[in-house]
Enzyme design. Structure first.
Site, PDB file in Angstrom:
ATOM      1  N   ASP A  22       0.818  -1.221   0.000  1.00 32.62           N
ATOM      2  CA  ASP A  22       0.000   0.000   0.000  1.00 32.62           C
ATOM      3  C   ASP A  22       0.853   1.272   0.000  1.00 32.62           C
ATOM      4  O   ASP A  22       0.674   2.156   0.843  1.00 32.62           O
ATOM      5  CB  ASP A  22      -0.919   0.011   1.224  1.00 32.62           C
ATOM      6  CG  ASP A  22      -1.668  -1.293   1.394  1.00 32.62           C
ATOM      7  OD1 ASP A  22      -2.112  -1.856   0.379  1.00 32.62           O
ATOM      8  OD2 ASP A  22      -1.809  -1.763   2.538  1.00 32.62           O
ATOM      9  N   GLU A 190     -11.487   1.411  -2.454  1.00 31.04           N
ATOM     10  CA  GLU A 190     -10.752   1.714  -1.225  1.00 31.04           C
ATOM     11  C   GLU A 190      -9.497   2.494  -1.574  1.00 31.04           C
ATOM     12  O   GLU A 190      -9.323   2.969  -2.691  1.00 31.04           O
ATOM     13  CB  GLU A 190     -10.390   0.411  -0.504  1.00 31.04           C
ATOM     14  CG  GLU A 190      -9.551  -0.547  -1.346  1.00 31.04           C
ATOM     15  CD  GLU A 190      -9.318  -1.889  -0.690  1.00 31.04           C
ATOM     16  OE1 GLU A 190      -9.780  -2.095   0.454  1.00 31.04           O
ATOM     17  OE2 GLU A 190      -8.667  -2.746  -1.307  1.00 31.04           O
TER      18      GLU A 190
END
Length: 534
Positions: A22, A190
């Site tokens: 991420d 997301e």
């Protein structure tokens, strides 16, 4: 591959071929800074620095311990620090990170290498994930974030809430600004990153799932929407699955780039670098024709630095400048290097570093069963290429049942090391699969005395299949060889398939453990560690 500008070298993806999940990236001055998720690992939130988007150095970890400290004193697989964002504002570096069970935290630092402030809980509550701040031109400050269905029952939507400019308090109530359920084909929306450019608000956000998704971009003249959407990067006919969730940066020369992850299973979420440009219609275009590139002309700064194409094409070339963060540790420093992390917040006095080339790890009682539940595993991400992990070990422990060694750790694990029984110390190999520790393999050659050392080695291939080896003698840690026996290495187990952990890669690491109810006074003395590509 795109036409190569004159004088440009070529780089090959991934530019960080290990588990840096991420990623978010910013440029401040001449340097780029990257922060990644760390989940249950402690210390957490690794911070990397690069002068050119190709050469990366791990400069520290922003989170010394994962809060709440007592809760994370044992491994909480899949919990902890999820997808963070990093920004530079008002002379400070800011990291916003979510704990899906506790809420959104904020840290600040004048220097990205640290020290960082203690984490402040800005937005409490389960299920709030992937926060990204925006300080707008009018002085107001905002937070965009997503939702984890596993904790909140909500998913596939992005929300917005105002906060005080110092990120100490939330103002008002969150509102939904993008509802993925209202968009055809969208799921698991997301990981938002919010920017402002040319009077537009831009939200870069992935959808479709970690391993199979794509990268979308949304834009609106108002931060609260409504937003238009466009898919800007997807796998297509390339081998890069799920190319999404990352960051847009602009170089000092005005080039635009996008960094994102690819989920490689056992190797975790590796980082790719994609060319990006703004099209004539005002939307960003990534990769080549919206598909990720495997090779491409490098950023201008990398070529100006004098790197050669060989070093850019191979992150670990023989004799070329290293492109990825340092992994080796000679244990000559008196503090733990940033390449290491524990599986949980470490207990005081767990590790002793005297600067003499050895790391002394206490064999604490393991009251929680298998090694997946052992906090005192000192690990690093498994490299995304075939690699070799070597060290030496001496076991200074009197209590039977004490064991220590090197291991491959994930949802399953395997280790080679030393174990003490009532008759002395011998080499032991064990595997753990499907919830149970497998049959122990003990080798008949016992060490002559407590001062004796053994060399330990794990060889992994480009599929994560591992061989565990050992060697006795004073030169136990010297050399590598091929495990055939002519150099003294003995294969204890071959063909072990490493597995990823919960949201993280498999790891290579050191451990020491004692049976429940023992004193925990035994010590595993490890020599220098090397982790090299094969």
């Amino acid at each position: 591959m795109a036409d190569q500008p004159a004088g440009r070298l070529t780089y090959r993806n991934p530019v960080l071929n290990a588990d840096w999940p991420d990623p978010d990236v910013i440029r401040v001055g001449e340097m780029y800074y990257l922060v990644a998720s760390s989940f249950n690992r402690a210390p957490g939130l690794p911070v990397l620095r690069s002068p050119d988007l190709l050469r990366w150095e791990l400069i520290g970890r922003a989170l010394p311990a994962v809060p709440p400290a007592e809760h994370f004193s044992v491994p909480r697989h899949g919990g902890g620090a999820w997808a963070p964002s990093i920004r530079h504002h008002d002379g400070l570096f800011w990291i916003f990170y979510p704990d899906p069970d506790h809420g959104v935290h904020v840290l600040t630092a004048a220097d990205p290498a640290g020290p960082w402030s203690a984490p402040h809980l800005l937005l409490p509550g389960p299920g709030v994930i992937d926060p990204c701040p925006l300080w707008d031109d009018d002085g107001r400050a905002w937070l965009v974030f997503g939702w984890a269905k596993s904790r909140s029952g909500i998913s596939n939507r992005l929300s917005l809430v105002e906060m005080t400019p110092d990120a100490r308090e939330i103002i008002g109530t969150p509102v939904t600004v993008i509802d993925g359920d209202a968009l055809p084909g969208y799921s698991t929306l997301e990981g938002p990153k919010v920017y402002k450019r040319d009077g537009w608000y831009w939200i870069f956000a992935p959808a479709g799932g970690v391993a199979t998704g794509w990268q979308s971009v949304f834009r609106s003249r108002s931060l609260s929407g409504p937003y238009e959407d466009r898919v800007v990067l997807e796998q297509g006919d390339t081998p890069v699955n799920g190319p999404h969730q990352g960051a847009w940066v602009t170089t000092p020369e005005g080039e635009d780039w996008f960094l994102h992850f690819q989920d490689r299973g056992v190797f975790g979420r590796v980082v790719h670098l994609q060319p990006m440009r703004w099209g004539d219609d005002g939307w960003p275009e990534m990769g080549v024709d919206g598909r990720p590139v495997l090779e491409h002309p490098a950023p201008a700064r990398a070529s100006e630095a004098g790197l050669d194409s060989a070093s850019a094409l191979d992150p670990h070339p023989a004799g070329a400048e290293q492109m990825e963060p340092e992994r080796d540790d000679d244990f000559r420093a008196r503090k733990l290097g940033p390449q290491w992390h524990w599986q949980a917040n470490p207990a005081p006095g767990l590790l002793r570093l005297d600067g003499d080339g050895h790391a002394r790890l206490r064999a604490m009682p393991n009251d929680r069963g298998n090694l997946r539940n052992l906090p005192q595993v000192l690990g690093q991400q498994m490299p995304g290429v075939a690699a070799q992990f070597t060290t030496t070990l001496r076991l200074a422990a009197d209590e039977p049942g004490t064991r220590a060694g090197v291991l491959v750790l994930g949802a399953s694990y395997a280790y080679v090391g030393l174990a003490r029984d009532r008759d002395g110390v011998s080499v032991e190999v064990r595997t753990f699969e499907d919830g149970d520790e497998g049959e122990v393999r003990r080798f008949s050659t016992r060490l002559p005395d407590e001062a004796a050392i053994v060399g330990l080695r794990i060889d992994s291939d480009d599929a994560g299949i591992c061989a565990l080896r050992f060697r006795n003698g004073a030169d136990a840690g010297a050399g590598a060889g091929d495990g055939a026996g002519d150099d003294g290495w003995v294969t204890g187990f071959e063909g072990f398939q490493a597995e990823q952990g919960r949201w993280i890669s498999a790891e290579l690491g050191l451990f020491a453990a004692a049976p429940p109810g023992t004193s925990g006074e035994g010590t595993a003395v490890f020599g220098p560690v090397t982790i090299h590509p094969r």
